[in-house]
Design a protein around this motif. Structure first.
Motif, PDB file in Angstrom:
ATOM      1  N   ILE A   1       0.823  -1.212   0.000  1.00  8.08           N
ATOM      2  CA  ILE A   1       0.000   0.000   0.000  1.00  8.08           C
ATOM      3  C   ILE A   1       0.859   1.264   0.000  1.00  8.08           C
ATOM      4  N   GLY A   2       0.244   2.373  -0.405  1.00 15.90           N
ATOM      5  CA  GLY A   2       0.842   3.698  -0.251  1.00 15.90           C
ATOM      6  C   GLY A   2       1.707   4.193  -1.382  1.00 15.90           C
ATOM      7  N   ALA A   3       2.724   3.441  -1.731  1.00 13.04           N
ATOM      8  CA  ALA A   3       3.697   3.863  -2.755  1.00 13.04           C
ATOM      9  C   ALA A   3       4.541   2.651  -3.121  1.00 13.04           C
ATOM     10  N   GLU A   4       5.464   2.837  -4.051  1.00 14.66           N
ATOM     11  CA  GLU A   4       6.410   1.770  -4.341  1.00 14.66           C
ATOM     12  C   GLU A   4       7.198   1.494  -3.062  1.00 14.66           C
ATOM     13  N   ARG A   5       7.401   0.227  -2.761  1.00 10.43           N
ATOM     14  CA  ARG A   5       8.087  -0.171  -1.530  1.00 10.43           C
ATOM     15  C   ARG A   5       9.249  -1.093  -1.846  1.00 10.43           C
ATOM     16  N   LEU A   6      10.206  -1.135  -0.925  1.00 11.98           N
ATOM     17  CA  LEU A   6      11.369  -1.995  -1.095  1.00 11.98           C
ATOM     18  C   LEU A   6      11.231  -3.240  -0.225  1.00 11.98           C
ATOM     19  N   LEU A   7      11.489  -4.385  -0.833  1.00  9.68           N
ATOM     20  CA  LEU A   7      11.565  -5.643  -0.117  1.00  9.68           C
ATOM     21  C   LEU A   7      13.030  -5.819   0.264  1.00  9.68           C
TER      22      LEU A   7
END
Length: 165
Positions: free
Chosen positions: A102-108
């Motif tokens: 959710i929210g924005a592009e995220r980093l794994l």
């Protein structure tokens, strides 16, 4: 003084009774609310708990995490990540846990640390299988890539939920 204390205790117990009962499903005995996933490619969402109620919409996203918020017989009232609610048959749900970015592009990340090496960049709406959570981080599997993501970056797990691998 004792009478007032006893009366206050009775009032608190009466008020807490329904709240405690509401935290467990009447049909399954499982926690309410709880997260599950959609099992099928098409899941009918109805206005009420039964086939006599009209279909309001159809989900076409298997493995989407949803929240069970009520139970009636073999029907579960669910809430999706957008807050939309409706009734689905229990056979259309799986207990396997997934989360939604959710929210924005995220980093794994490789480990549960803000500066750990990046495993993948995840777009909003990506679904990953939930493996477990430690404090503010959750371990997920996204398309075969295992890594960690902050709990606040996903939907499908409560902030206070303890999930050990």
């Amino acid at each position: 003084m004792q009478r007032a204390a006893l009366l206050a205790l009775l009032v608190l117990w009466t008020m807490a009774g329904p709240a405690i009962a509401a935290t467990v499903g009447t049909e399954t005995g499982l926690p309410i609310p709880r997260y599950v996933t959609l099992r099928a490619k098409e899941v009918n969402v109805r206005a009420g708990p039964g086939v006599r109620y009209p279909i309001e919409w159809v989900y076409q996203r298997p493995n989407l995490p949803v929240e069970v918020i009520a139970e009636f017989d073999t029907w579960r009232k669910i809430r999706d990540p957008d807050g939309t609610e409706g009734w689905v048959h229990q056979q259309m749900l799986s207990g396997r846990r997934a989360v939604l970015v959710i929210g924005a592009e995220r980093l794994l990340r490789r480990t549960p640390e803000p500066n750990a090496p990046t495993v993948a960049r995840l777009e909003i709406g990506v679904i990953g299988w939930l493996d477990g959570c430690r404090q503010d981080w959750c371990e997920v599997d996204v398309a075969g890539m295992d890594g960690w993501i902050p709990r606040s970056h996903i939907w499908g797990v409560r902030a206070d939920e303890a999930l050990n691998k």
